[in-house]
Design a protein around this motif. Structure first.
Motif, PDB file in Angstrom:
ATOM      1  N   SER A  25     -11.549 -14.483  -3.054  1.00 56.05           N
ATOM      2  CA  SER A  25     -12.402 -12.957  -2.877  1.00 56.05           C
ATOM      3  C   SER A  25     -12.560 -12.888  -3.735  1.00 56.05           C
ATOM      4  O   SER A  25     -13.970 -12.046  -3.032  1.00 56.05           O
ATOM      5  CB  SER A  25     -10.580 -12.561  -3.959  1.00 56.05           C
ATOM      6  N   ILE A  26     -13.800 -13.564  -4.066  1.00 57.61           N
ATOM      7  CA  ILE A  26     -15.186 -13.085  -4.595  1.00 57.61           C
ATOM      8  C   ILE A  26     -16.604 -12.583  -3.876  1.00 57.61           C
ATOM      9  O   ILE A  26     -15.885 -13.452  -2.545  1.00 57.61           O
ATOM     10  CB  ILE A  26     -15.662 -14.443  -5.669  1.00 57.61           C
ATOM     11  N   GLY A  27     -16.790 -12.056  -4.020  1.00 55.94           N
ATOM     12  CA  GLY A  27     -18.075 -11.595  -3.139  1.00 55.94           C
ATOM     13  C   GLY A  27     -17.222 -10.114  -2.025  1.00 55.94           C
ATOM     14  O   GLY A  27     -18.090  -9.600  -0.992  1.00 55.94           O
ATOM     15  N   VAL A  28     -16.073 -10.093  -2.144  1.00 57.10           N
ATOM     16  CA  VAL A  28     -15.344  -8.812  -1.394  1.00 57.10           C
ATOM     17  C   VAL A  28     -14.997  -7.898  -1.976  1.00 57.10           C
ATOM     18  O   VAL A  28     -14.114  -8.027  -2.905  1.00 57.10           O
ATOM     19  CB  VAL A  28     -14.064  -9.726  -0.298  1.00 57.10           C
ATOM     20  N   ILE A  29     -15.308  -6.674  -1.481  1.00 59.22           N
ATOM     21  CA  ILE A  29     -14.391  -5.229  -1.918  1.00 59.22           C
ATOM     22  C   ILE A  29     -13.341  -5.590  -1.075  1.00 59.22           C
ATOM     23  O   ILE A  29     -12.579  -5.245  -0.069  1.00 59.22           O
ATOM     24  CB  ILE A  29     -15.523  -4.384  -1.177  1.00 59.22           C
ATOM     25  N   ASP A  30     -12.338  -5.141  -2.474  1.00 60.82           N
ATOM     26  CA  ASP A  30     -11.125  -4.983  -2.006  1.00 60.82           C
ATOM     27  C   ASP A  30     -10.858  -3.912  -1.329  1.00 60.82           C
ATOM     28  O   ASP A  30     -11.166  -2.735  -1.734  1.00 60.82           O
ATOM     29  CB  ASP A  30     -10.268  -4.520  -3.127  1.00 60.82           C
ATOM     30  N   PRO A  31     -10.017  -3.835  -0.282  1.00 62.64           N
ATOM     31  CA  PRO A  31      -9.673  -2.664   0.190  1.00 62.64           C
ATOM     32  C   PRO A  31      -8.849  -1.354  -0.160  1.00 62.64           C
ATOM     33  O   PRO A  31      -9.551  -0.091   0.551  1.00 62.64           O
ATOM     34  CB  PRO A  31      -9.081  -3.039   2.106  1.00 62.64           C
ATOM     35  N   GLY A  32      -8.458  -1.781  -0.504  1.00 61.59           N
ATOM     36  CA  GLY A  32      -7.337  -1.224  -1.171  1.00 61.59           C
ATOM     37  C   GLY A  32      -8.465   0.412  -1.922  1.00 61.59           C
ATOM     38  O   GLY A  32      -7.902   1.392  -2.600  1.00 61.59           O
ATOM     39  N   ALA A  33      -9.888  -0.130  -2.937  1.00 65.23           N
ATOM     40  CA  ALA A  33     -10.615   0.263  -3.729  1.00 65.23           C
ATOM     41  C   ALA A  33     -11.126   1.440  -2.385  1.00 65.23           C
ATOM     42  O   ALA A  33     -11.463   2.308  -2.956  1.00 65.23           O
ATOM     43  CB  ALA A  33     -11.223  -0.669  -4.403  1.00 65.23           C
ATOM     44  N   VAL A  34     -11.434   0.717  -1.174  1.00 68.36           N
ATOM     45  CA  VAL A  34     -12.092   1.008  -0.568  1.00 68.36           C
ATOM     46  C   VAL A  34     -11.617   2.618  -0.052  1.00 68.36           C
ATOM     47  O   VAL A  34     -11.307   3.471  -0.180  1.00 68.36           O
ATOM     48  CB  VAL A  34     -12.677   0.828   0.783  1.00 68.36           C
ATOM     49  N   SER A  35     -10.108   2.335   0.038  1.00 71.35           N
ATOM     50  CA  SER A  35      -8.998   3.800   0.792  1.00 71.35           C
ATOM     51  C   SER A  35      -8.956   4.765  -0.560  1.00 71.35           C
ATOM     52  O   SER A  35      -9.043   5.712  -0.111  1.00 71.35           O
ATOM     53  CB  SER A  35      -7.722   3.413   1.153  1.00 71.35           C
TER      54      SER A  35
ATOM     55  N   ASP B  98      -8.668  -6.445 -12.263  1.00 70.04           N
ATOM     56  CA  ASP B  98      -7.852  -6.741 -11.453  1.00 70.04           C
ATOM     57  C   ASP B  98      -7.360  -7.250  -9.938  1.00 70.04           C
ATOM     58  O   ASP B  98      -6.924  -7.587  -8.804  1.00 70.04           O
ATOM     59  CB  ASP B  98      -6.027  -6.683 -11.488  1.00 70.04           C
ATOM     60  N   LYS B  99      -8.870  -6.352  -9.863  1.00 73.29           N
ATOM     61  CA  LYS B  99      -9.391  -5.864  -8.228  1.00 73.29           C
ATOM     62  C   LYS B  99      -8.229  -5.228  -7.143  1.00 73.29           C
ATOM     63  O   LYS B  99      -8.309  -6.350  -6.806  1.00 73.29           O
ATOM     64  CB  LYS B  99      -9.213  -7.347  -7.657  1.00 73.29           C
ATOM     65  N   THR B 100      -7.797  -4.563  -7.776  1.00 74.35           N
ATOM     66  CA  THR B 100      -6.929  -3.283  -6.832  1.00 74.35           C
ATOM     67  C   THR B 100      -7.024  -1.933  -7.190  1.00 74.35           C
ATOM     68  O   THR B 100      -8.714  -1.426  -7.251  1.00 74.35           O
ATOM     69  CB  THR B 100      -6.125  -3.600  -7.520  1.00 74.35           C
ATOM     70  N   ILE B 101      -6.631  -0.887  -6.192  1.00 70.50           N
ATOM     71  CA  ILE B 101      -7.560   0.401  -6.472  1.00 70.50           C
ATOM     72  C   ILE B 101      -7.416   1.273  -7.752  1.00 70.50           C
ATOM     73  O   ILE B 101      -7.974   1.571  -7.256  1.00 70.50           O
ATOM     74  CB  ILE B 101      -6.286   1.594  -5.478  1.00 70.50           C
ATOM     75  N   VAL B 102      -6.884   0.474  -8.307  1.00 67.10           N
ATOM     76  CA  VAL B 102      -6.794   0.650 -10.535  1.00 67.10           C
ATOM     77  C   VAL B 102      -8.561   0.539 -10.536  1.00 67.10           C
ATOM     78  O   VAL B 102      -8.936   2.081 -10.970  1.00 67.10           O
ATOM     79  CB  VAL B 102      -6.426  -0.084 -11.094  1.00 67.10           C
ATOM     80  N   ASP B 103      -9.037  -0.127  -9.769  1.00 66.51           N
ATOM     81  CA  ASP B 103     -10.183  -0.372 -10.073  1.00 66.51           C
ATOM     82  C   ASP B 103     -11.399   0.775  -9.189  1.00 66.51           C
ATOM     83  O   ASP B 103     -12.755   1.102 -10.353  1.00 66.51           O
ATOM     84  CB  ASP B 103     -11.133  -1.963  -9.925  1.00 66.51           C
ATOM     85  N   ALA B 104     -10.898   1.341  -8.486  1.00 69.48           N
ATOM     86  CA  ALA B 104     -11.266   2.489  -7.929  1.00 69.48           C
ATOM     87  C   ALA B 104     -10.655   4.088  -8.853  1.00 69.48           C
ATOM     88  O   ALA B 104     -11.756   5.090  -8.889  1.00 69.48           O
ATOM     89  CB  ALA B 104     -11.503   2.594  -6.426  1.00 69.48           C
ATOM     90  N   LEU B 105     -10.083   3.595  -9.444  1.00 73.91           N
ATOM     91  CA  LEU B 105      -9.707   5.322  -9.728  1.00 73.91           C
ATOM     92  C   LEU B 105      -9.471   5.248 -10.982  1.00 73.91           C
ATOM     93  O   LEU B 105      -9.984   6.606 -11.344  1.00 73.91           O
ATOM     94  CB  LEU B 105      -7.597   5.260  -9.251  1.00 73.91           C
ATOM     95  N   ALA B 106      -9.542   4.243 -11.791  1.00 76.50           N
ATOM     96  CA  ALA B 106      -9.532   4.056 -13.254  1.00 76.50           C
ATOM     97  C   ALA B 106     -11.062   5.198 -13.309  1.00 76.50           C
ATOM     98  O   ALA B 106     -11.553   6.075 -14.615  1.00 76.50           O
ATOM     99  CB  ALA B 106      -9.766   3.347 -13.692  1.00 76.50           C
TER     100      ALA B 106
ATOM    101  N   SER C 224       0.992  -1.128   0.168  1.00 80.79           N
ATOM    102  CA  SER C 224      -0.047  -0.150  -0.158  1.00 80.79           C
ATOM    103  C   SER C 224       1.510   1.298   0.217  1.00 80.79           C
ATOM    104  O   SER C 224       0.578   2.167  -0.708  1.00 80.79           O
ATOM    105  CB  SER C 224      -0.462  -0.002   1.197  1.00 80.79           C
ATOM    106  N   GLY C 225       2.183   1.469   1.215  1.00 82.31           N
ATOM    107  CA  GLY C 225       2.965   2.159   0.499  1.00 82.31           C
ATOM    108  C   GLY C 225       3.523   3.038  -0.367  1.00 82.31           C
ATOM    109  O   GLY C 225       3.084   3.887  -1.208  1.00 82.31           O
ATOM    110  N   PRO C 226       3.848   2.232  -1.126  1.00 80.41           N
ATOM    111  CA  PRO C 226       4.359   2.446  -2.456  1.00 80.41           C
ATOM    112  C   PRO C 226       3.194   2.550  -3.410  1.00 80.41           C
ATOM    113  O   PRO C 226       3.862   3.524  -4.360  1.00 80.41           O
ATOM    114  CB  PRO C 226       5.021   1.177  -2.869  1.00 80.41           C
ATOM    115  N   LEU C 227       1.625   1.774  -3.297  1.00 79.22           N
ATOM    116  CA  LEU C 227       1.566   1.997  -4.562  1.00 79.22           C
ATOM    117  C   LEU C 227       0.655   3.692  -3.981  1.00 79.22           C
ATOM    118  O   LEU C 227       0.606   3.827  -5.325  1.00 79.22           O
ATOM    119  CB  LEU C 227       0.081   0.595  -4.991  1.00 79.22           C
ATOM    120  N   PHE C 228       0.053   4.630  -2.859  1.00 81.75           N
ATOM    121  CA  PHE C 228      -0.629   5.184  -2.765  1.00 81.75           C
ATOM    122  C   PHE C 228       0.413   5.648  -2.606  1.00 81.75           C
ATOM    123  O   PHE C 228       0.213   7.072  -2.983  1.00 81.75           O
ATOM    124  CB  PHE C 228      -1.427   4.702  -0.972  1.00 81.75           C
TER     125      PHE C 228
END
Length: 206
Positions: free
Chosen positions: A183-193, A124-132, A79-83
């Motif tokens: 993982s299916i059925g669970v929201i990605d925590p990074g996407a929430v952040s 891919d179920k990552t922060i990209v899916d919230a940011l894009a 998370s640190g390097p990505l955010f």
């Protein structure tokens, strides 16, 4: 609102308060998909960011870059390097004065920085899916000539929709990919952040 250090610092301090409030929610999601410490890591990182002396920063871009460096240093795991990369790249392109097109351009740079750093794509179920979707929304708002506040509100809603859309996805990147069957059925925590960061930004910058 002008692209001031004060506005950006208020945005980032609001993020810190929101991560304080939602730390257990994020940790619980991460217990399913990762190490169970995503919320704690984000809380610690933004607490460190909130303690920075923004008054020493000449521009909002400088403030964003300073926070990005703090996240890289303080936040554990991926998370640190990505955010941190997101804020460093976004800060480097931050517009003065604020415009819809300018914010779109800055966040687009941040998005591509995250995708390169994390080797992640949409779906891919990552922060990209919230940011894009946020970047897409801002592009559409800029083309339509929408006012800044309206464009930021629409972008925040797009980010929240992108966050929620991670639930049915199969994780393909990071530690979550090691637990892909769960993982299916669970929201990605990074996407929430990421949606927290965008939503608070929409409130304070619009």
């Amino acid at each position: 609102m002008e692209s001031s250090v004060a506005a950006v610092s208020a945005w980032l301090r609001a993020c810190s308060q929101e991560f304080d409030r939602r730390v257990e929610e994020l940790n619980e999601l991460d217990r399913i998909l990762g190490d169970g410490d995503h919320g704690t890591n984000m809380q610690r990182g933004f607490a460190a960011a909130g303690a920075l002396d923004f008054g020493a920063q000449a521009t909002a871009a400088d403030a964003l870059r300073q926070v990005g460096m703090a996240l890289v240093k303080v936040v554990g795991g991926a998370s640190g390097p990505l955010f941190g990369t997101f804020l460093l790249r976004t800060g480097a392109a931050w517009p003065t004065p604020l415009t819809v097109a300018g914010i779109h351009g800055a966040l687009d740079v941040g998005l591509h920085g995250v995708m390169t750093r994390g080797k992640a794509e949409r779906g891919d179920k990552t922060i990209v899916d919230a940011l894009a979707p946020v970047v897409d929304s801002l592009a559409a708002s800029a083309a339509a000539g929408l006012p800044l506040a309206e464009a930021l509100t629409a972008a925040a809603l797009a980010g929240e929709a992108g966050r929620d859309a991670t639930a049915p996805m199969l994780a393909r990147r990071g530690r979550a990919a090691l637990k892909a069957d769960r993982s299916i059925g669970v929201i990605d925590p990074g996407a929430v952040s990421m949606s927290i960061i965008v939503s608070t930004g929409a409130h304070h910058l619009g």
